[in-house]
Write an enzyme that holds these catalytic residues in place. Structure first.
Site, PDB file in Angstrom:
ATOM      1  CG  ASN A  43      -0.427  -0.265   2.515  1.00 33.82           C
ATOM      2  OD1 ASN A  43       0.589  -0.948   2.642  1.00 33.82           O
ATOM      3  ND2 ASN A  43      -1.069   0.258   3.537  1.00 33.82           N
ATOM      4  CD  GLU A  45      -1.501   4.727   4.596  1.00 32.07           C
ATOM      5  OE1 GLU A  45      -1.020   5.601   5.361  1.00 32.07           O
ATOM      6  OE2 GLU A  45      -2.209   3.777   4.994  1.00 32.07           O
ATOM      7  CB  CYS A  54      -5.185  -1.358  -1.821  1.00 29.80           C
ATOM      8  SG  CYS A  54      -6.539  -0.611  -0.918  1.00 29.80           S
ATOM      9  CD  GLU A  56      -5.236  -5.947  -1.417  1.00 28.84           C
ATOM     10  OE1 GLU A  56      -4.665  -4.844  -1.287  1.00 28.84           O
ATOM     11  OE2 GLU A  56      -6.073  -6.364  -0.604  1.00 28.84           O
ATOM     12  CB  CYS A  87     -10.761  -2.831   0.256  1.00 27.91           C
ATOM     13  SG  CYS A  87     -10.111  -2.128  -1.275  1.00 27.91           S
ATOM     14  CB  CYS A  90      -8.487  -4.661  -3.855  1.00 28.51           C
ATOM     15  SG  CYS A  90      -7.386  -3.278  -3.470  1.00 28.51           S
TER      16      CYS A  90
HETATM   17  N1  THU Z   1      -5.331  -1.455   2.345  1.00 28.41           N
HETATM   18  C1  THU Z   1      -4.762  -2.306   1.427  1.00 28.41           C
HETATM   19  O1  THU Z   1      -3.598  -2.126   1.052  1.00 28.41           O
HETATM   20  N2  THU Z   1      -5.502  -3.310   0.940  1.00 28.41           N
HETATM   21  C2  THU Z   1      -6.804  -3.554   1.270  1.00 28.41           C
HETATM   22  O2  THU Z   1      -7.431  -4.453   0.696  1.00 28.41           O
HETATM   23  C3  THU Z   1      -7.450  -2.767   2.316  1.00 28.41           C
HETATM   24  C4  THU Z   1      -6.688  -1.612   2.822  1.00 28.41           C
HETATM   25  C5  THU Z   1      -4.540  -0.345   2.861  1.00 28.41           C
HETATM   26  C6  THU Z   1      -5.021   1.018   2.451  1.00 28.41           C
HETATM   27  C7  THU Z   1      -4.478   1.887   3.564  1.00 28.41           C
HETATM   28  O3  THU Z   1      -3.152   2.256   3.242  1.00 28.41           O
HETATM   29  C8  THU Z   1      -4.448   0.972   4.779  1.00 28.41           C
HETATM   30  O4  THU Z   1      -4.570  -0.362   4.267  1.00 28.41           O
HETATM   31  C9  THU Z   1      -5.546   1.235   5.782  1.00 28.41           C
HETATM   32  O5  THU Z   1      -6.788   1.238   5.182  1.00 28.41           O
END
Ligand code: THU
Length: 140
Positions: A43, A45, A54, A56, A87, A90
């Site tokens: 991920n 940010e 994310c 994925e 999520c 994704c």
């Molecule tokens: N996140 C992912 O990388 N994958 C997911 O399927 C759900 C959430 C990340 C996004 C963000 O950087 C952190 O997790 C908290 O939501």
């Protein structure tokens, strides 16, 4: 072809690259394509939170941008109990390139949950629906 165990190990390593200063929630992913190539992701940010990508989707976009469009399987590693599932966004992005792909959700303690993209997103929006409408020449 890389094994599921190897994919989990690669996702665990990719998680170390997570850029998550705001949530502090690190995620790693590793996927394998039909041709056997492996792509990892974490991920990423952003200070403008909604621009976060994310793990994925990072991995999927890396694969597609390198010419790979058929995903066979993906491993996702978090530090949660039980391992976190992907999520909604994704799930839809994975559905585009691998509706039948396997999904291994793992955590840093070594727990694993095995599933598929289709099980995570039953009746996902199918690219063929849009392509068929375009072929029919539908006007917006
Ligand atoms: N996140 C992912 O990388 N994958 C997911 O399927 C759900 C959430 C990340 C996004 C963000 O950087 C952190 O997790 C908290 O939501």
């Amino acid at each position: 072809m890389v094994t599921r165990t190897e994919l989990v190990a690669l996702a665990l390593a990719a998680r170390e690259h997570a850029y998550a200063p705001y949530s502090r929630f690190k995620v790693g992913a590793a996927l394998v394509t039909a041709s056997g190539r492996v792509f990892t992701g974490c991920n990423v940010e952003n200070a403008s939170y909604s621009h976060t990508c994310c793990a994925e989707r990072t991995a999927v976009f890396k694969a597609v941008s390198e010419g790979e469009r058929e995903i066979v399987g993906i491993a996702i590693v978090t530090d949660t109990l039980p391992p976190a599932s992907p999520c909604g966004s994704c799930r839809q992005v994975l559905h585009e390139f691998g509706a039948d792909a396997f999904v291994v959700c793992a955590n840093t303690q070594g727990d694993e949950r095995h599933s598929t993209v289709r099980a995570f997103l039953p009746e996902g929006f199918d690219p063929e629906v849009v392509l068929a409408a375009i072929r029919r020449g539908e006007k917006g």
